[in-house]
Design an enzyme around this catalytic site. Structure first.
Site, mmCIF file in Angstrom:
data_model
loop_
_atom_site.group_PDB
_atom_site.id
_atom_site.type_symbol
_atom_site.label_atom_id
_atom_site.label_comp_id
_atom_site.label_asym_id
_atom_site.label_seq_id
_atom_site.Cartn_x
_atom_site.Cartn_y
_atom_site.Cartn_z
ATOM 1 C CG HIS A 266 88.635 37.834 19.066
ATOM 2 N ND1 HIS A 266 88.641 38.614 17.702
ATOM 3 C CD2 HIS A 266 88.532 36.327 18.819
ATOM 4 C CE1 HIS A 266 87.647 37.019 17.210
ATOM 5 N NE2 HIS A 266 87.162 35.854 18.321
ATOM 6 C CD GLU A 267 89.902 33.474 21.498
ATOM 7 O OE1 GLU A 267 88.810 33.065 22.031
ATOM 8 O OE2 GLU A 267 90.598 33.666 20.493
ATOM 9 C CG HIS A 270 85.068 34.188 21.684
ATOM 10 N ND1 HIS A 270 83.461 34.131 20.932
ATOM 11 C CD2 HIS A 270 85.055 34.342 20.826
ATOM 12 C CE1 HIS A 270 83.895 33.895 19.546
ATOM 13 N NE2 HIS A 270 85.516 34.763 19.232
ATOM 14 C CD GLU A 296 84.089 36.181 15.805
ATOM 15 O OE1 GLU A 296 84.625 34.976 16.811
ATOM 16 O OE2 GLU A 296 85.661 35.937 15.347
HETATM 17 ZN ZN ZN Z 1 86.344 34.665 17.520
#
Ligand code: ZN
Length: 503
Positions: A266-267, A270, A296
């Site tokens: 997830h990170e 980003h 996101e």
């Molecule tokens: Zn996030």
């Protein structure tokens, strides 16, 4: 004449952005490195810097430059780099200067007191103790909306801080259609009574092996460790500290596989967005992320659409088995894949799966809109919360700690933020479906460990575009149609029908 004004403007704004990166670095240090006794002095450093940045952002010269430039040929094409810079900076400047200083200070204070009260109230599961703070916060947010102005409803003004240019009526309609498709899908999954072997994920996963695998996978999907770092924090985040410096964090739980692994994906998603921004545009709108929702979408795309797919694990599962022989040697790929895609209604948003997650967001979005528009009283909020959980997820929290008091957002004055999580999921699915069509079958590439074509596509179509288009315009430009609930719903149906034997 206007060229030199434009250069002056860009120099000023870029310098302000440099100060803002120092703010980010202080924040990263506070979360990852800072000794506990340093907190008071750090608060002083942060306050000084914030004051300096605010002064630069509201410098009256900015207003003069922007007025002059708005009428110049540099602003003629609103989507060019100079047009985007002038349009976006003018919007931000006007918004900032419309907020009275007294209101900004009151909001800051209400957020600090609100968070303290919320922490105590959550610990004691005592909503009544938090209610006066929440009332004050929503009253101030209404004042904020009136001060900055809006197109249709007060909520638009707040949403604009996170999803610039969006309207409550528009996202409300799309999210409503998503809710109407998800409620029956989740109910059918529950009724199937199939229960994936989630015990697999709670075996022993040594921390060092988790970190090694996490770093390896993040690098494989394209997070550049020469321009980034991975560290440990209690609450994971991603922070772009400069064009060549992107920091992501995670936390390790030796008895739960998902936490660090999917957290890192997830990170890293980003981070890949931040690393894909145009360096020469650093600090200016064409070199910055479009919106929270689009940011996101990049994390959810890598975490869910890619990272929870069967193709992804066809490639990585042998490596995971090697990394965790004790936990996974006897587990077939299919069982592991079913376990990481377990769907079950739960009370806690942050632990929710891909299918139920958006229903948690729908509850919060609908309630905050009602609170802001005075259609719901704060005193009636816990009851309204329980009713919505019952009707969307079929479960009811036994107390407010596991209900209305679980999230920090409202207590800190974040109203209009929640929908960006679901918008991220919607954008992610719509982008992924388009990339799949244009790149000729992503699953086949992913199962061979080929992530470069997808990453390049995202960079060209989304990252490098910066703020030259709004999120809504970007979605339409990239995918040829406006934002829709359909790509996400199709993805979830296609994925969960075979896993849960749905007809
Ligand atoms: Zn996030």
């Amino acid at each position: 004449m206007s060229t030199s004004t434009y250069d002056q403007l860009c120099r000023h704004v870029r310098q302000t952005a440099v100060f803002a990166t120092i703010e980010s670095l202080l924040y990263w240090d506070e979360r990852c490195m800072m000794p506990p006794r340093a907190a008071a002095f750090r608060a002083e450093q942060a306050a000084q810097l914030a004051g300096l940045i605010h002064e630069r952002q509201t410098d009256p010269r900015l207003g003069e430059w922007l007025n002059e430039l708005a009428a110049s040929p540099l602003a003629a094409d609103p989507h060019s780099d100079s047009g985007t810079t002038i349009r976006q900076l003018k919007r931000l400047y006007e918004k900032k200067t419309r907020l009275p200083r007294s209101l900004v200070e009151e909001l800051t204070q209400a957020a600090v007191l609100g968070q303290q009260a919320w922490q105590a109230a959550r610990r004691d599961s005592d909503f009544a103790a938090f209610a006066p703070h929440l009332e004050r916060i929503f009253r101030l947010k209404r004042e904020q909306a009136e001060a900055v102005g809006y197109r249709e409803s007060a909520y638009d003004a707040l949403l604009d801080d996170f999803e610039p240019g969006e309207l409550c009526s528009h996202i409300g309609a799309v999210l409503g259609r998503l809710r109407d498709a998800l409620v029956p899908l989740v109910a059918a999954i529950v009724e199937s009574r199939r229960s994936p072997p989630v015990e697999i994920l709670h075996r022993h996963y040594p921390r060092e092996a988790q970190e090694r695998l996490g770093r390896h996978v993040a690098a494989c999907i394209g997070f550049d460790f020469h321009r980034g770092r991975l560290d440990v924090t209690a609450h994971p985040f991603c922070s772009g500290i400069g064009p060549q410096d992107c920091r992501i964090t995670t936390r390790y739980d030796e008895s739960y596989f998902n936490s660090a692994f999917f957290g890192i994906l997830h990170e890293a998603g980003h981070g890949i967005y931040d690393q894909g921004l145009r360096e020469e545009m650093f600090g200016l709108p064409p070199g910055e992320a479009v919106s929270m929702g689009i940011h996101e979408s990049q994390s959810r795309l890598w975490e869910n659409l890619v990272g929870r797919s069967l193709a992804f694990w066809r490639y990585f599962y042998p490596q995971a088995q090697q990394a965790f022989p004790e936990a996974l040697a006897d587990v077939p790929l299919e069982a592991f894949y079913a376990a990481i895609n377990d769907v079950r209604p739960s009370l806690i948003r942050v632990e929710a799966d891909e299918a139920t997650y958006n229903l948690h967001i729908l509850v919060r979005f609908e309630l905050e809109v009602d609170l802001l528009q005075d259609r719901l009283r704060v005193a009636d909020l816990p009851g309204a919360w329980r009713e919505k959980y019952q009707s969307y997820l079929g479960i009811v929290p036994p107390d407010d700690r596991q209900g209305v008091l679980q999230d920090i957002h409202w207590s800190g004055g974040l109203v209009g933020y929640f929908p960006t999580y679901s918008l991220g999921n919607l954008y992610a699915a719509q982008f992924y479906a388009q990339a799949d069509r244009e790149l000729g079958g992503l699953a086949r590439q992913i199962e061979q460990g080929e992530f470069t074509p997808l990453r390049r596509w995202l960079r060209e179509k989304i990252h490098a575009v910066g703020q030259c288009y709004t999120a809504a315009e970007l979605v339409e430009r990239v995918t040829g149609r406006p934002l829709s609930h359909e790509p996400l719903v199709s993805h979830l149906q296609a994925k969960f029908a075979p896993l849960y034997g749905l007809g």
